[in-house]
Structures are given as C-alpha cells and as structure tokens.
Design a protein around this motif. Structure first.
Motif, PDB file in Angstrom:
ATOM      1  N   SER A  35      -0.456   5.929 -10.494  1.00 27.10           N
ATOM      2  CA  SER A  35      -0.670   6.049  -9.050  1.00 27.10           C
ATOM      3  C   SER A  35      -1.018   7.484  -8.687  1.00 27.10           C
ATOM      4  O   SER A  35      -0.502   8.429  -9.279  1.00 27.10           O
ATOM      5  CB  SER A  35       0.596   5.629  -8.295  1.00 27.10           C
ATOM      6  N   MET A  85      -0.022   8.419  -3.587  1.00 25.07           N
ATOM      7  CA  MET A  85       0.591   7.214  -3.031  1.00 25.07           C
ATOM      8  C   MET A  85       1.873   7.476  -2.233  1.00 25.07           C
ATOM      9  O   MET A  85       2.398   6.549  -1.613  1.00 25.07           O
ATOM     10  CB  MET A  85       0.883   6.212  -4.147  1.00 25.07           C
ATOM     11  N   ALA A 119      -4.616   1.574   0.107  1.00 25.19           N
ATOM     12  CA  ALA A 119      -4.731   1.870  -1.319  1.00 25.19           C
ATOM     13  C   ALA A 119      -6.011   1.281  -1.892  1.00 25.19           C
ATOM     14  O   ALA A 119      -6.481   0.221  -1.452  1.00 25.19           O
ATOM     15  CB  ALA A 119      -3.527   1.315  -2.085  1.00 25.19           C
ATOM     16  N   VAL A 144      -7.385  -0.076  -5.508  1.00 28.50           N
ATOM     17  CA  VAL A 144      -6.995  -0.509  -6.852  1.00 28.50           C
ATOM     18  C   VAL A 144      -8.259  -0.556  -7.689  1.00 28.50           C
ATOM     19  O   VAL A 144      -9.260  -1.165  -7.290  1.00 28.50           O
ATOM     20  CB  VAL A 144      -6.303  -1.884  -6.835  1.00 28.50           C
ATOM     21  N   VAL A 149      -4.211   3.202  -7.037  1.00 34.08           N
ATOM     22  CA  VAL A 149      -3.447   2.625  -8.145  1.00 34.08           C
ATOM     23  C   VAL A 149      -4.451   2.225  -9.216  1.00 34.08           C
ATOM     24  O   VAL A 149      -5.353   1.418  -8.971  1.00 34.08           O
ATOM     25  CB  VAL A 149      -2.614   1.405  -7.703  1.00 34.08           C
ATOM     26  N   VAL A 174       3.726  -4.438  -9.916  1.00 39.03           N
ATOM     27  CA  VAL A 174       3.166  -3.224  -9.304  1.00 39.03           C
ATOM     28  C   VAL A 174       2.363  -3.565  -8.061  1.00 39.03           C
ATOM     29  O   VAL A 174       2.499  -2.927  -7.007  1.00 39.03           O
ATOM     30  CB  VAL A 174       2.293  -2.462 -10.325  1.00 39.03           C
ATOM     31  N   ILE A 175       1.511  -4.581  -8.158  1.00 38.92           N
ATOM     32  CA  ILE A 175       0.665  -4.958  -7.018  1.00 38.92           C
ATOM     33  C   ILE A 175       1.511  -5.563  -5.909  1.00 38.92           C
ATOM     34  O   ILE A 175       1.265  -5.317  -4.715  1.00 38.92           O
ATOM     35  CB  ILE A 175      -0.445  -5.918  -7.462  1.00 38.92           C
ATOM     36  N   GLU A 197       4.620  -4.851  -5.151  1.00 40.05           N
ATOM     37  CA  GLU A 197       5.310  -3.743  -4.477  1.00 40.05           C
ATOM     38  C   GLU A 197       4.328  -2.915  -3.656  1.00 40.05           C
ATOM     39  O   GLU A 197       4.671  -2.432  -2.568  1.00 40.05           O
ATOM     40  CB  GLU A 197       6.025  -2.882  -5.512  1.00 40.05           C
ATOM     41  N   LEU A 198       3.113  -2.745  -4.168  1.00 38.61           N
ATOM     42  CA  LEU A 198       2.086  -1.999  -3.426  1.00 38.61           C
ATOM     43  C   LEU A 198       1.745  -2.717  -2.126  1.00 38.61           C
ATOM     44  O   LEU A 198       1.672  -2.094  -1.059  1.00 38.61           O
ATOM     45  CB  LEU A 198       0.840  -1.844  -4.291  1.00 38.61           C
ATOM     46  N   LYS A 213       4.014  -2.238   0.713  1.00 40.20           N
ATOM     47  CA  LYS A 213       4.104  -0.867   1.229  1.00 40.20           C
ATOM     48  C   LYS A 213       2.945  -0.493   2.134  1.00 40.20           C
ATOM     49  O   LYS A 213       3.124   0.230   3.115  1.00 40.20           O
ATOM     50  CB  LYS A 213       4.177   0.105   0.038  1.00 40.20           C
ATOM     51  N   VAL A 214       1.720  -0.963   1.806  1.00 35.70           N
ATOM     52  CA  VAL A 214       0.528  -0.492   2.513  1.00 35.70           C
ATOM     53  C   VAL A 214       0.015  -1.522   3.517  1.00 35.70           C
ATOM     54  O   VAL A 214       0.418  -2.684   3.509  1.00 35.70           O
ATOM     55  CB  VAL A 214      -0.596  -0.136   1.514  1.00 35.70           C
ATOM     56  N   ILE A 272      -5.485  -3.186   0.992  1.00 37.05           N
ATOM     57  CA  ILE A 272      -5.908  -2.784  -0.349  1.00 37.05           C
ATOM     58  C   ILE A 272      -7.397  -3.058  -0.511  1.00 37.05           C
ATOM     59  O   ILE A 272      -7.892  -4.134  -0.143  1.00 37.05           O
ATOM     60  CB  ILE A 272      -5.128  -3.568  -1.437  1.00 37.05           C
TER      61      ILE A 272
END
Length: 380
Positions: A267, A270, A276, A278, A304, A316-317, A319-320, A323-324, A327
């Motif tokens: 990351s 971040m 984000a 990816v 990411v 990971v995705i 949790e991402l 948060k945002v 994407i």
C-alpha cells in the motif's frame, strides 16, 4: 548484495530461476518472453543445467513435467498463444502434483494479437484456463528487481506445494531495463523427499501434515504411478465419489491453508486515503505516479498494489472497501481483475474500471482521469 547492474526484466527472471535451483528449461521462443529462453540457454549449461528448445509449446510443457518428475526444478516461459496451448498439461501437473513454474509475459490478444504490445489480458486465463477444479498461485511483479524476487518465490512455492506456479509478467516489465543489485544468495526450498521407506508402507500420494505429498523422484527406487486421473494415495486411478471429492478438496486446501502468507500486497499513500487505485504489474508503476499527482492536487488518494494475483487478496480488498469511498481498478485489458475487486468489496463502496487495450501503456493522466471521474460520481 552483488554489484549494481543494468538488467532487463526477462533477464532477471532467468537469473533468479537459476539462483533458486532451476536446472531444466524447455521452451519455445515467443515474443515478448524470448529473452528468458535466450538467457537460460546461455547460463544453464554454465551451472550444470539443461536447456532444450522443443518443437512447440505443448512439447515444452511435457518436457518440463517429465524432468520435474525425475527430480529437476523446472521452468518454461511463453506468452498468451503459447500459454493457451499449455493448458491441458498445466491441469495434468495440478492433478498429478508436479512442481513447475510457468512464466507468461503477456501481450495484446486474442489469438496472436499484437506480439510486441503490452497487455494484462491473461489474468483470468491464468486462473481458469484449464478445465476442472484446482487452485493456482500467480505472481505479477512490477519491477526488474521484484521480478527476480518473485521468480525465486515462484520456484519455492512450486516445490513447497507441488503445484504449477505462474509468473504473470507483462511486456512492460519483461522488456524494462533498470539498475538493480541482486542478492548474492537466496533462500531455496528443497525438493520434498519421502518420509517413509517402501518397507514402512510408503505411498507416493499420501499427504503430509500440510496436505502435500512427498512424491519420490523417478529413479530413487520407489514404484510410482503418475496419472491425470483422480487417484488415491497409491497414485492409481480410483472411480470413487469419495476419493474424487477428497482429492479435489485437498488440492484446494493445501494452498488455502497457507492463507495470507502467500498473498503479497503493498500500500502507498493509504493512511488518510478516501479513494484508492488497485493495480498490478507494470500498470501499477503508472498508477503510483497518478496517485502521486492526485496527492499534489490535494486529493486524498492511495494505491494498493497486488503482487499475488491468485489466490486473490479478498481480505485486503474487503478491508480497503470498508475504509474508502471508492476504488478504481487500473488494468491493461477490457476488464478482468475489476470483477474480483467488486466481488471482494461486497458492495461496501463503488468499484470502477480504468481499462486500456490499444497496444499502449497507460499515461498517468489517464488513470488520474479515472480517479477524478469516480470522485465526481460519488461526491457529485
């Protein structure tokens, strides 16, 4: 570390394979992977290994599987059309649990496509190109040095899990030249050996505690039957629903239980990111610059980057996405990885595609435009 060198990604791949213990390469030259075969042809004999150019891609795949069963660490390199031809034997390797590394330096397709043009269009073929159910491991480096490290990783994973491992490169990284300092020594996973003798009841496909069998190499005095049919611990085919289900479950579980250990991501920017990008492989380099420019313009955007493409980085995705606000998936194709990101995001935020497939790599401004479009969509 060794002395700094100017190296091409394809050259780094070949040198890393030898450092990791690969001592047999069979291949059929195809752009944009040809430099891997050329480097292996030059260097392998100097390290006691064997190089052979086969008559086609199918034969080269068969050759490395035979060499692997005889105890060699093996690799083959190709591009999209050749990778298509190898699929049946990749499935055979998965079912028979034969360690091997396949490098796919992607180019624009379908069919013979555009041989020297960059692409990332083989993401789904790497995962679903063969028939039937089995897992894969696929890594996609974004630099020359990481190509070296990922190749070593691929060889070790192939030996550890007794499975085909794909190095999903792209033309940009394969033909990129960068200053690198290579390690003088790398960690090598040894070929697994039988834990029992024949007298103790050794069965070649009896799984160890990690669900991976220690199949003896040919010529070591064991009787081994290798087949692409579903088989039991003896290696002989069994027409049993239970054995079939158990076999397929074990093939998946031996990879799945490694979990996050083999799912590598990084990351950037971040910490306070509201949006984000990816990305992966060569495109991630451009995405990094796009994100940096977005930051300079006052936009809280992060990146990411996926090194491991398969197994997919669901955690990971997920949790991402929690948060945002949104994407953007930047990939050099019509849209492949974006579907996995949407699946893993589970509707927690919008996921949009920034795709390209016209023979040219991304410019930072194109990815930045994709980010700005998403921000406008979300915030009006």
């Amino acid at each position: 570390m060794s002395k700094a060198r100017l190296m091409q990604g394809n050259e780094a791949c070949a040198e890393a394979a030898i450092a990791a213990g690969v001592n047999f390469f069979a291949g059929y030259p195809i752009t944009p992977s040809t430099e891997i075969a050329e480097t292996m042809a030059k260097l392998l004999p100097q390290h006691g290994g064997k190089f052979i150019q086969m008559e086609d891609e199918i034969a080269s795949m068969g050759a490395i599987l035979g060499a692997s069963l005889a105890g060699c660490k093996v690799m083959d390199a190709t591009s999209g059309p050749g990778f298509s031809l190898k699929q049946e034997l990749i499935g055979y390797a998965a079912c028979a649990e034969i360690p091997c590394v396949l490098v796919d330096v992607q180019r624009v397709g379908p069919s013979t496509g555009q041989p020297t043009a960059p692409s990332q269009g083989d993401v789904m073929q790497v995962r679903w190109g063969t028939h039937g159910d089995h897992p894969v491991i696929a890594l996609s480096p974004w630099s020359v040095r990481e190509t070296y490290d990922a190749t070593v990783m691929a060889v070790n994973y192939a030996e550890r899990f007794r499975t085909p491992v794909m190095l999903l490169m792209d033309e940009m990284v394969g033909h990129l030249r960068e200053k690198v300092e290579l390690p003088e020594k790398v960690e090598i996973y040894p070929r697994r050996k039988p834990s029992k003798t024949r007298a103790e009841g050794y069965q070649p496909f009896a799984p160890e505690a990690d669900l991976v069998p220690n199949v003896a190499d040919f010529g070591e005095g064991y009787h081994i039957h290798v087949t692409g049919l579903i088989h039991d611990e003896t290696g002989f085919p069994v027409g049993s629903p239970k054995v079939t289900e158990d076999s397929i479950n074990r093939l998946h579980e031996k990879i799945a239980r490694a979990g996050e250990e083999i799912i590598h991501t990084e990351s950037y920017f971040m910490d306070d990111a509201e949006y984000a990008v990816v990305s992966f492989g060569g495109t991630a380099r451009t995405a990094y610059e796009a994100v940096r420019e977005a930051r300079e313009a006052g936009k809280n955007v992060g990146l990411v980057r996926l090194l491991t493409i398969w197994p997919f980085a669901d955690k990971v995705i997920g949790e991402l996405a929690a948060k945002v606000k949104g994407i953007v998936v930047a990939e050099l194709n019509y849209g492949q990885l974006v579907h996995e990101v949407r699946r893993a995001a589970q509707g927690q935020c919008p996921v949009t595609l920034c795709g390209k497939y016209n023979m040219r790599a991304f410019e930072p401004g194109e990815i930045l435009a994709g980010v700005e479009a998403l921000i406008k969509e979300v915030e009006g």
